[in-house]
Motif scaffolding. Structure first.
Motif, PDB file in Angstrom:
ATOM      1  N   ASP A  57      51.341 -49.981 -14.427  1.00  0.00           N
ATOM      2  CA  ASP A  57      51.510 -50.022 -15.878  1.00  0.00           C
ATOM      3  C   ASP A  57      52.688 -49.148 -16.306  1.00  0.00           C
ATOM      4  N   GLU A  58      53.732 -49.775 -16.840  1.00  0.00           N
ATOM      5  CA  GLU A  58      54.916 -49.047 -17.291  1.00  0.00           C
ATOM      6  C   GLU A  58      54.808 -48.571 -18.739  1.00  0.00           C
ATOM      7  N   ASN A  59      53.774 -48.937 -19.436  1.00  0.00           N
ATOM      8  CA  ASN A  59      53.721 -48.730 -20.878  1.00  0.00           C
ATOM      9  C   ASN A  59      53.058 -47.405 -21.251  1.00  0.00           C
ATOM     10  N   THR A  60      53.605 -46.765 -22.256  1.00  0.00           N
ATOM     11  CA  THR A  60      52.983 -45.553 -22.797  1.00  0.00           C
ATOM     12  C   THR A  60      51.997 -45.903 -23.904  1.00  0.00           C
ATOM     13  N   ASP A  61      52.337 -46.882 -24.727  1.00  0.00           N
ATOM     14  CA  ASP A  61      51.424 -47.374 -25.764  1.00  0.00           C
ATOM     15  C   ASP A  61      50.740 -48.636 -25.267  1.00  0.00           C
ATOM     16  N   ASP A  62      49.529 -48.895 -25.784  1.00  0.00           N
ATOM     17  CA  ASP A  62      48.780 -50.092 -25.402  1.00  0.00           C
ATOM     18  C   ASP A  62      48.656 -50.206 -23.888  1.00  0.00           C
ATOM     19  N   SER A  63      48.228 -49.137 -23.256  1.00  0.00           N
ATOM     20  CA  SER A  63      48.127 -49.123 -21.798  1.00  0.00           C
ATOM     21  C   SER A  63      46.994 -50.002 -21.318  1.00  0.00           C
ATOM     22  N   GLY A  96      36.954 -53.590  -8.679  1.00  0.00           N
ATOM     23  CA  GLY A  96      38.056 -54.385  -8.149  1.00  0.00           C
ATOM     24  C   GLY A  96      39.368 -54.226  -8.882  1.00  0.00           C
ATOM     25  N   ILE A  97      39.417 -53.358  -9.906  1.00  0.00           N
ATOM     26  CA  ILE A  97      40.651 -53.210 -10.693  1.00  0.00           C
ATOM     27  C   ILE A  97      41.012 -51.739 -10.790  1.00  0.00           C
ATOM     28  N   ARG A  98      42.219 -51.398 -10.338  1.00  0.00           N
ATOM     29  CA  ARG A  98      42.737 -50.046 -10.470  1.00  0.00           C
ATOM     30  C   ARG A  98      44.066 -50.090 -11.206  1.00  0.00           C
ATOM     31  N   VAL A  99      44.330 -49.037 -11.962  1.00  0.00           N
ATOM     32  CA  VAL A  99      45.561 -48.953 -12.737  1.00  0.00           C
ATOM     33  C   VAL A  99      46.368 -47.757 -12.250  1.00  0.00           C
ATOM     34  N   LEU A 100      47.653 -47.999 -11.992  1.00  0.00           N
ATOM     35  CA  LEU A 100      48.578 -46.940 -11.596  1.00  0.00           C
ATOM     36  C   LEU A 100      49.574 -46.737 -12.735  1.00  0.00           C
ATOM     37  N   PRO A 101      49.400 -45.698 -13.567  1.00  0.00           N
ATOM     38  CA  PRO A 101      50.342 -45.446 -14.670  1.00  0.00           C
ATOM     39  C   PRO A 101      51.711 -45.063 -14.128  1.00  0.00           C
ATOM     40  N   ALA A 102      52.761 -45.732 -14.622  1.00  0.00           N
ATOM     41  CA  ALA A 102      54.102 -45.500 -14.085  1.00  0.00           C
ATOM     42  C   ALA A 102      55.165 -45.473 -15.175  1.00  0.00           C
ATOM     43  N   ALA A 103      54.765 -45.145 -16.401  1.00  0.00           N
ATOM     44  CA  ALA A 103      55.720 -45.169 -17.514  1.00  0.00           C
ATOM     45  C   ALA A 103      56.830 -44.152 -17.327  1.00  0.00           C
ATOM     46  N   ARG A 104      56.488 -42.968 -16.821  1.00  0.00           N
ATOM     47  CA  ARG A 104      57.494 -41.915 -16.675  1.00  0.00           C
ATOM     48  C   ARG A 104      58.376 -42.147 -15.453  1.00  0.00           C
ATOM     49  N   PRO A 140      59.077 -53.294 -22.221  1.00  0.00           N
ATOM     50  CA  PRO A 140      60.297 -53.900 -22.773  1.00  0.00           C
ATOM     51  C   PRO A 140      61.348 -52.858 -23.139  1.00  0.00           C
ATOM     52  N   ASP A 141      61.012 -51.578 -22.986  1.00  0.00           N
ATOM     53  CA  ASP A 141      61.896 -50.502 -23.432  1.00  0.00           C
ATOM     54  C   ASP A 141      62.601 -49.793 -22.292  1.00  0.00           C
ATOM     55  N   HIS A 142      62.752 -50.456 -21.146  1.00  0.00           N
ATOM     56  CA  HIS A 142      63.432 -49.812 -20.036  1.00  0.00           C
ATOM     57  C   HIS A 142      64.868 -49.487 -20.430  1.00  0.00           C
ATOM     58  N   PRO A 143      65.367 -48.294 -20.097  1.00  0.00           N
ATOM     59  CA  PRO A 143      66.708 -47.892 -20.539  1.00  0.00           C
ATOM     60  C   PRO A 143      67.827 -48.792 -20.036  1.00  0.00           C
ATOM     61  N   LEU A 144      67.600 -49.519 -18.958  1.00  0.00           N
ATOM     62  CA  LEU A 144      68.626 -50.406 -18.426  1.00  0.00           C
ATOM     63  C   LEU A 144      68.415 -51.859 -18.848  1.00  0.00           C
ATOM     64  N   GLY A 145      67.442 -52.095 -19.724  1.00  0.00           N
ATOM     65  CA  GLY A 145      67.256 -53.427 -20.253  1.00  0.00           C
ATOM     66  C   GLY A 145      66.249 -54.284 -19.514  1.00  0.00           C
ATOM     67  N   PHE A 146      65.973 -53.960 -18.265  1.00  0.00           N
ATOM     68  CA  PHE A 146      65.001 -54.735 -17.479  1.00  0.00           C
ATOM     69  C   PHE A 146      64.507 -53.848 -16.350  1.00  0.00           C
ATOM     70  N   SER A 147      63.224 -53.842 -16.118  1.00  0.00           N
ATOM     71  CA  SER A 147      62.642 -52.951 -15.130  1.00  0.00           C
ATOM     72  C   SER A 147      63.023 -53.344 -13.704  1.00  0.00           C
ATOM     73  N   PRO A 148      63.358 -52.357 -12.856  1.00  0.00           N
ATOM     74  CA  PRO A 148      63.567 -52.655 -11.432  1.00  0.00           C
ATOM     75  C   PRO A 148      62.330 -53.261 -10.788  1.00  0.00           C
TER      76      PRO A 148
END
Length: 294
Positions: A57-63, A96-104, A140-148
């Protein structure tokens, strides 16, 4: 660096050599089209079919964790910085569902030094149960316009809702990524469609334009119907198939899960998290922001 790459590949190969992991990134041209909601419900549908699902999960809001009524207080960045262990960061939100926060961490990938890259690889290898499917909810807010993460994944699904602005933004995103990084294949998921024919027409129209301009090949990933029961389940922080298993939306997510599991397999040399992490580290060092915004 060559020795480091060999070490990281060997470690990941030992853990995932017997598994072919499906890695799918979900992106959108704008906020508000229901991308995260779709990822959360698709994860639930896959888990109901007995699959182990890891959501990055790359998102800080609506995780994604918040969607399940859970709290994600740490981030993968803290594992890379040796402040937390992977077990402290990963959140089990449902069976069966795990979340890995990765926004930072996703904001810092291009600036990781060799030691931090090693920590990132170690975090992946320390994940307890190997995943069958990895779903990436890209910001959608990745600084380079699209997430690697979207470039490194096997599949990229563009989520779009049936309104003119969302459709235009989805096409613009596909165009940017195609021209900037030669990504030539996407899948389209239409959310909140009133009719199946409406959703199919949206896909067909975008596909026709992208094909005529030589940008990319698009495939239809399905649609999620406008469903008040889905909205009610979301307000209660529950997947729709848990509360309303016979609802149109629940049936749509189950169909989508079946389709995803039957998408053509990736090539052997591209399969698994080993390739994903190797590609991620490579791409994050070479993304050109000028190209993506051209």
């Amino acid at each position: 660096m060559a020795e480091f790459r060999g070490d990281q590949a060997a470690g990941l190969r030992r853990l995932f050599a017997t598994r072919q992991v499906r890695i799918v990134t979900f992106v959108a041209g704008r906020v508000g089209v229901g991308k995260s909601m779709s990822v959360a419900n698709l994860a639930a549908a896959l888990a109901r079919q007995g699959r182990e699902v890891l959501v990055v999960d790359e998102n800080t809001d609506d995780s994604i964790a918040a969607f399940y009524g859970a709290s994600a207080v740490h981030d993968l960045q803290q594992v890379v910085d040796r402040e937390k262990s992977s077990s402290e960061v990963i959140v089990s939100v449902a069976p069966g569902i795990r979340v890995l926060p990765a926004a930072r961490i996703v904001q810092q990938l291009a600036r990781l030094n060799a030691a931090q890259q090693r920590s990132l690889v170690e975090c992946i290898t320390e994940i307890g149960r190997p995943a069958d499917v990895v779903l990436v909810d890209a910001s959608p807010d990745h600084p380079l316009g699209f997430s690697p993460l979207g470039l490194a994944a096997h599949e990229t699904v563009v989520v779009v809702s049936p309104n003119g602005a969302a459709i235009t933004d989805a096409y613009a995103l596909i165009k940017k990524v195609s021209l900037g990084y030669s990504r030539k294949h996407f899948r389209i998921l239409v959310n909140r469609a009133r009719l199946a024919s409406e959703a199919q027409a949206i896909h067909d129209n975008i596909a026709r334009v992208t094909s005529s301009r030589g940008l990319a090949r698009l495939e239809y990933a399905g649609y999620v119907p406008f469903d008040e029961q889905l909205r009610q389940a979301s307000r209660l922080c529950q997947p729709v198939d848990g509360l309303f298993p016979d609802s149109p939306a629940a049936q749509a997510f189950h169909a989508m899960a079946n389709d995803l599991l039957n998408w053509p397999p990736v090539d052997d040399d591209r399969g698994g998290l080993e390739h994903f992490v190797e590609q991620l580290l490579h791409l994050s060092q070479h993304i050109d922001p000028v190209a993506i915004y051209a």
